[in-house]
Scaffold this active site. Structure first.
Site, mmCIF file in Angstrom:
data_model
loop_
_atom_site.group_PDB
_atom_site.id
_atom_site.type_symbol
_atom_site.label_atom_id
_atom_site.label_comp_id
_atom_site.label_asym_id
_atom_site.label_seq_id
_atom_site.Cartn_x
_atom_site.Cartn_y
_atom_site.Cartn_z
ATOM 1 N N GLU A 166 0.809 -1.229 0.000
ATOM 2 C CA GLU A 166 0.000 0.000 0.000
ATOM 3 C C GLU A 166 0.844 1.282 0.000
ATOM 4 O OE1 GLU A 166 -2.803 -0.125 3.220
ATOM 5 O OE2 GLU A 166 -3.702 -1.999 2.570
ATOM 6 N N GLU A 362 -5.593 -8.506 1.057
ATOM 7 C CA GLU A 362 -6.248 -8.097 2.310
ATOM 8 C C GLU A 362 -7.699 -7.790 2.028
ATOM 9 O OE1 GLU A 362 -4.624 -4.834 4.633
ATOM 10 O OE2 GLU A 362 -2.589 -5.566 4.286
HETATM 11 O O1 IFM Z 1 -4.328 -2.742 9.332
HETATM 12 C C1 IFM Z 1 -4.270 -2.267 8.034
HETATM 13 C C2 IFM Z 1 -3.110 -2.887 7.289
HETATM 14 O O2 IFM Z 1 -1.893 -2.668 7.911
HETATM 15 C C3 IFM Z 1 -3.007 -2.333 5.887
HETATM 16 N N1 IFM Z 1 -4.280 -2.412 5.218
HETATM 17 C C4 IFM Z 1 -5.467 -1.957 5.897
HETATM 18 C C5 IFM Z 1 -5.546 -2.578 7.275
HETATM 19 C C6 IFM Z 1 -6.805 -2.082 8.002
HETATM 20 O O3 IFM Z 1 -6.784 -0.711 8.149
#
Ligand code: IFM
Length: 456
Positions: A166, A362
């Site tokens: 990210e 994710e």
């Molecule tokens: O916890 C975070 C993660 O580190 C990166 N993506 C989003 C998640 C939730 O906010």
């Protein structure tokens, strides 16, 4: 109705180093920018930090057992740069590498494939002190050198590598003009161009990282990047609204300057025009370095934004979020299940990369979990969210888009950055006083999805 997934679909769970490991001063680890940031008053809710987090550094065998119990065959975690190269460059800390080596062995013994993210935001404070982290081009080469060290040490047993997690979150949320950034290192910069320069350096780190991984790996490996593009979703699936969602995609959340260069070798021209003098300085050869062949793409998607067609220059309108729109336990977490489907489809169609295998690296949600008197968490809200989102992943697979797997965020409740421990994303409850792990109802629900390879 049963929503069946392809037979070879990969199910996993994900975590990251700073959010779960703790042990910040053990075995030669040096501080990361998040250690410093969390000591700055008022940056983290309730003045918390990742000092102990889930104490995974010591409790990892128990956590691997949990993953095994869940039945997933893939585990995505990140290595911590400052554990392995404490000064950010130069000397390697063998004890740092030894920890990840033990973890990898433990996973393999349990029949779980490690999927390693080399950078999930916790960069060495030493590099912040030396040159201001991502403000400097030097960060890209230092990252690549660190990546090579990890791959050389673990590449005999690990074949799945992710460069960065990210980019927006450790650049555009961490460097701001005129306001306080919510992510580390938390630097106020002078111009928007300075902000875009940090993400350009991140893109360079990705490109140099891919080259370094391939050069260091003793075997054929899968190299990938994880991005969290903003997802534009057609308000209704008419031809004109679908086109509008595609038109909006490069302009949304800076996508045209993040995922575009990595996957197409160019910043989106419309976004560059819009940025004008705020566009980053791109040196000759940079785009070639950034645009490395990768083997797959990871998408982190939690929500989306509805778009409809409009008679304007871009041919699209952003639909405002109504006041009462359903949300999970985060201000930004509107429930938009189709965002997963459209995220996958945009890669194939809008970015024109139908060749690229995709993983959802994710997806999940924070819920306002409560322990019952007998120690259960009956998180039916999280189950509702996951069920709806997974149905749209199944739709993408059924329509032939190259979606290969899904990693739920997260295995454990953990340190949710500036929210501290006040937001729980885990399917396992963590009591931070005792470090007791208690699988939630969603853990059981996901286990059944994984076992049956379908969502009901
Ligand atoms: O916890 C975070 C993660 O580190 C990166 N993506 C989003 C998640 C939730 O906010």
């Amino acid at each position: 109705m049963a929503y069946e997934f392809p037979v070879d679909f990969q199910w996993g769970v994900a975590t990251s180093s700073y959010q779960i490991e703790g042990a910040i001063a053990e075995d030669g680890r040096s501080p990361s920018v998040w250690d410093t940031f969390s000591r700055r008053l008022g940056r983290i809710k309730d003045f918390k930090s990742g000092d102990i987090a889930c104490d995974h550094y010591h409790l990892y065998p128990e956590d691997v057992k949990l993953i095994q119990q869940l039945g997933v065959k893939q585990y995505r975690f990140s290595t911590s740069w400052c554990r392995i190269v404490p000064e950010g460059r130069g000397a390697v800390n063998p004890k740092g590498l030894a920890f990840y080596s033990r973890l990898v062995d433990c996973l393999l013994e349990a029949g779980i494939e490690p999927v390693i993210t080399l950078f999930h935001w916790d960069s060495p404070q030493a590099l912040e002190t030396r040159y201001g982290s991502w403000q400097s081009r030097e960060m890209a080469q230092d990252f690549a050198d660190y990546a090579a060290i990890v791959v050389a040490a673990l590449g005999d047993r690990v074949t799945r590598w992710i460069t960065l997690n990210e980019m927006t979150c450790f650049t555009h949320l961490a460097y701001k003009v005129g306001k306080t950034p919510e992510h580390a290192p938390g630097t106020k910069v002078k111009t928007q161009r300075d902000v875009w320069q940090t993400s350009h350096h991140a893109l360079l780190a990705h490109g140099l990282g891919v080259q370094a991984i391939r050069a260091a790996s003793p075997q054929k490996c899968d190299v990938s990047i994880v991005d969290n593009p903003g997802i534009t979703v057609p308000l209704t699936e008419t031809e004109s609204n679908i086109q509008a969602a595609k038109n909006a995609f490069p302009y949304h959340c800076g996508n045209g300057g993040m995922i575009y260069p990595a996957l197409t070798g160019a910043y989106h021209p419309g976004l560059l025009e819009e940025l004008g003098e705020n566009a980053p300085v791109i040196q000759s050869g940079d785009l070639e370095t950034i645009f490395q062949p990768i083997d797959s793409l990871g998408l982190n998607i939690y929500t989306g934004t509805y778009i409809r067609s409009a008679d304007n220059a871009k041919g699209c309108d952003w639909v405002p979020v109504p006041k009462g729109y359903p949300k999970l336990h985060m201000p930004w977490l509107q429930v938009v299940p189709e965002s997963l489907y459209w995220g996958i489809r945009h890669v194939s169609e809008t970015l024109n990369r139908p060749d690229l295998p995709i993983y959802i690296t994710e997806n999940g949600c924070a819920a306002d979990d409560e322990l019952t008197n007998n120690g259960e968490v009956l998180d039916t809200d999280r189950i509702l969210y996951l069920r709806q989102y997974l149905k749209t992943v199944q739709r993408a697979a059924a329509e032939g888009y190259p979606i290969k797997g899904y990693f739920l965020w997260s295995l454990l409740d953990n340190f949710e950055w500036s929210w501290g421990y006040s937001r729980r994303f885990g399917i396992t409850h963590v009591d931070y006083k005792t470090q007791k792990r208690s699988p939630k109802a969603s853990f059981e629900w996901y286990r059944e999805v994984v076992r049956s390879n379908r969502v009901m």
